[in-house]
Design a protein around this motif. Sequence first.
Motif, PDB file in Angstrom:
ATOM      1  N   MET A   1      15.247  27.615  -0.266  1.00  0.00           N
ATOM      2  CA  MET A   1      14.229  26.800  -0.884  1.00  0.00           C
ATOM      3  C   MET A   1      13.899  27.310  -2.282  1.00  0.00           C
ATOM      4  N   GLU A   2      14.487  28.424  -2.655  1.00  0.00           N
ATOM      5  CA  GLU A   2      14.245  28.932  -3.990  1.00  0.00           C
ATOM      6  C   GLU A   2      14.925  28.050  -5.022  1.00  0.00           C
ATOM      7  N   GLY A   3      14.255  27.883  -6.144  1.00  0.00           N
ATOM      8  CA  GLY A   3      14.834  27.092  -7.207  1.00  0.00           C
ATOM      9  C   GLY A   3      14.560  25.610  -7.105  1.00  0.00           C
ATOM     10  N   ILE A   4      13.811  25.178  -6.090  1.00  0.00           N
ATOM     11  CA  ILE A   4      13.472  23.772  -5.948  1.00  0.00           C
ATOM     12  C   ILE A   4      12.073  23.572  -6.506  1.00  0.00           C
ATOM     13  N   ALA A   5      11.946  22.585  -7.404  1.00  0.00           N
ATOM     14  CA  ALA A   5      10.646  22.332  -8.025  1.00  0.00           C
ATOM     15  C   ALA A   5      10.338  20.844  -7.987  1.00  0.00           C
ATOM     16  N   LEU A   6       9.057  20.515  -7.928  1.00  0.00           N
ATOM     17  CA  LEU A   6       8.654  19.122  -8.026  1.00  0.00           C
ATOM     18  C   LEU A   6       9.040  18.617  -9.415  1.00  0.00           C
ATOM     19  N   GLY A   7       9.608  17.434  -9.463  1.00  0.00           N
ATOM     20  CA  GLY A   7      10.057  16.878 -10.736  1.00  0.00           C
ATOM     21  C   GLY A   7      11.504  17.189 -11.055  1.00  0.00           C
ATOM     22  N   GLN A   8      12.164  17.957 -10.201  1.00  0.00           N
ATOM     23  CA  GLN A   8      13.564  18.327 -10.435  1.00  0.00           C
ATOM     24  C   GLN A   8      14.488  17.142 -10.149  1.00  0.00           C
ATOM     25  N   ILE A   9      15.547  17.022 -10.932  1.00  0.00           N
ATOM     26  CA  ILE A   9      16.525  15.948 -10.766  1.00  0.00           C
ATOM     27  C   ILE A   9      17.582  16.398  -9.765  1.00  0.00           C
ATOM     28  N   VAL A  10      17.900  15.503  -8.830  1.00  0.00           N
ATOM     29  CA  VAL A  10      18.931  15.768  -7.819  1.00  0.00           C
ATOM     30  C   VAL A  10      19.802  14.529  -7.691  1.00  0.00           C
ATOM     31  N   HIS A  11      20.985  14.701  -7.114  1.00  0.00           N
ATOM     32  CA  HIS A  11      21.739  13.520  -6.711  1.00  0.00           C
ATOM     33  C   HIS A  11      22.278  13.738  -5.310  1.00  0.00           C
ATOM     34  N   SER A  12      22.411  12.620  -4.625  1.00  0.00           N
ATOM     35  CA  SER A  12      22.784  12.638  -3.220  1.00  0.00           C
ATOM     36  C   SER A  12      24.282  12.797  -3.081  1.00  0.00           C
ATOM     37  N   TYR A  21      20.899   9.191  -8.338  1.00  0.00           N
ATOM     38  CA  TYR A  21      20.025  10.254  -8.828  1.00  0.00           C
ATOM     39  C   TYR A  21      18.585   9.981  -8.414  1.00  0.00           C
ATOM     40  N   PHE A  22      17.873  11.042  -8.077  1.00  0.00           N
ATOM     41  CA  PHE A  22      16.496  10.961  -7.635  1.00  0.00           C
ATOM     42  C   PHE A  22      15.699  12.104  -8.254  1.00  0.00           C
ATOM     43  N   ILE A  23      14.380  12.029  -8.070  1.00  0.00           N
ATOM     44  CA  ILE A  23      13.475  13.092  -8.503  1.00  0.00           C
ATOM     45  C   ILE A  23      12.780  13.640  -7.259  1.00  0.00           C
ATOM     46  N   VAL A  24      12.692  14.952  -7.170  1.00  0.00           N
ATOM     47  CA  VAL A  24      12.003  15.587  -6.042  1.00  0.00           C
ATOM     48  C   VAL A  24      10.500  15.340  -6.209  1.00  0.00           C
ATOM     49  N   LYS A  50      17.730  15.970   3.734  1.00  0.00           N
ATOM     50  CA  LYS A  50      18.109  17.365   3.931  1.00  0.00           C
ATOM     51  C   LYS A  50      18.596  17.954   2.606  1.00  0.00           C
ATOM     52  N   ILE A  51      18.205  19.182   2.365  1.00  0.00           N
ATOM     53  CA  ILE A  51      18.578  19.869   1.136  1.00  0.00           C
ATOM     54  C   ILE A  51      20.092  20.001   1.020  1.00  0.00           C
ATOM     55  N   LYS A  52      20.771  20.223   2.152  1.00  0.00           N
ATOM     56  CA  LYS A  52      22.226  20.403   2.098  1.00  0.00           C
ATOM     57  C   LYS A  52      22.960  19.117   1.712  1.00  0.00           C
ATOM     58  N   HIS A  53      22.288  17.962   1.745  1.00  0.00           N
ATOM     59  CA  HIS A  53      22.900  16.698   1.356  1.00  0.00           C
ATOM     60  C   HIS A  53      22.612  16.332  -0.090  1.00  0.00           C
ATOM     61  N   LEU A  54      22.023  17.271  -0.833  1.00  0.00           N
ATOM     62  CA  LEU A  54      21.667  17.026  -2.228  1.00  0.00           C
ATOM     63  C   LEU A  54      22.319  18.045  -3.146  1.00  0.00           C
ATOM     64  N   VAL A  55      22.599  17.606  -4.370  1.00  0.00           N
ATOM     65  CA  VAL A  55      23.054  18.510  -5.423  1.00  0.00           C
ATOM     66  C   VAL A  55      21.882  18.669  -6.379  1.00  0.00           C
ATOM     67  N   PHE A  56      21.406  19.902  -6.545  1.00  0.00           N
ATOM     68  CA  PHE A  56      20.262  20.169  -7.405  1.00  0.00           C
ATOM     69  C   PHE A  56      20.747  20.516  -8.809  1.00  0.00           C
ATOM     70  N   HIS A  57      20.142  19.858  -9.797  1.00  0.00           N
ATOM     71  CA  HIS A  57      20.485  20.097 -11.194  1.00  0.00           C
ATOM     72  C   HIS A  57      19.389  20.934 -11.843  1.00  0.00           C
ATOM     73  N   ASP A  58      19.709  21.528 -12.965  1.00  0.00           N
ATOM     74  CA  ASP A  58      18.735  22.336 -13.698  1.00  0.00           C
ATOM     75  C   ASP A  58      17.760  21.476 -14.498  1.00  0.00           C
ATOM     76  N   TRP A  59      17.974  20.166 -14.515  1.00  0.00           N
ATOM     77  CA  TRP A  59      17.129  19.261 -15.285  1.00  0.00           C
ATOM     78  C   TRP A  59      15.824  19.023 -14.541  1.00  0.00           C
ATOM     79  N   ILE A  60      14.745  18.993 -15.309  1.00  0.00           N
ATOM     80  CA  ILE A  60      13.426  18.702 -14.730  1.00  0.00           C
ATOM     81  C   ILE A  60      12.769  17.633 -15.593  1.00  0.00           C
ATOM     82  N   ALA A  61      12.208  16.627 -14.922  1.00  0.00           N
ATOM     83  CA  ALA A  61      11.442  15.592 -15.615  1.00  0.00           C
ATOM     84  C   ALA A  61      10.071  16.198 -15.920  1.00  0.00           C
ATOM     85  N   LYS A  62       9.895  16.666 -17.145  1.00  0.00           N
ATOM     86  CA  LYS A  62       8.693  17.419 -17.528  1.00  0.00           C
ATOM     87  C   LYS A  62       7.415  16.604 -17.329  1.00  0.00           C
ATOM     88  N   ASP A  63       7.434  15.312 -17.703  1.00  0.00           N
ATOM     89  CA  ASP A  63       6.226  14.504 -17.564  1.00  0.00           C
ATOM     90  C   ASP A  63       5.840  14.312 -16.095  1.00  0.00           C
TER      91      ASP A  63
END
Length: 89
Positions: A1-12, A21-24, A50-63
Motif C-alpha cells: 500500500m506504500e506509494g498509493i495516494a489520493l489523486g494518483q493516476i492509474v490504469h486498469s 485511466y482512472f484517478i484514485v 484490487k491493487i494487483k489489477h492496476l498499474v500505478f503511475h507517478d502522475w498525480i492530479a494536483k487539483d
Amino acid sequence: MEGIALGQIVHSRAGRDKGRYFIVVGIVDENYVLIADGDLRKIERPKKKKIKHLVFHDWIAKDIQEAFQLNKKIKDSDLRKALQSMGLL
C-alpha cells in the motif's frame, strides 16, 4: 500500500475496463482502492478495484489531491478535466 495516494493516476490491466485511466479517490485497505474517471465511473459510485489489477503511475492530479486535503467536494467534471489535461481521456 506504500506509494498509493489520493489523486494518483492509474490504469486498469484487467477486467472490462482494461486499458482505461482512472484517478484514485479512496483507499479501502491494503488490497483495494476506489477509482473513478468522471465518465464511465462517477465519483458518487467509484469502482472498488484490487491493487494487483492496476498499474500505478507517478502522475498525480494536483487539483484533485488538494481538494481531498481540504475536504472540498469533487465533481465528475473535475476528474474528467484532470485526465484530459494529461491527454488520458
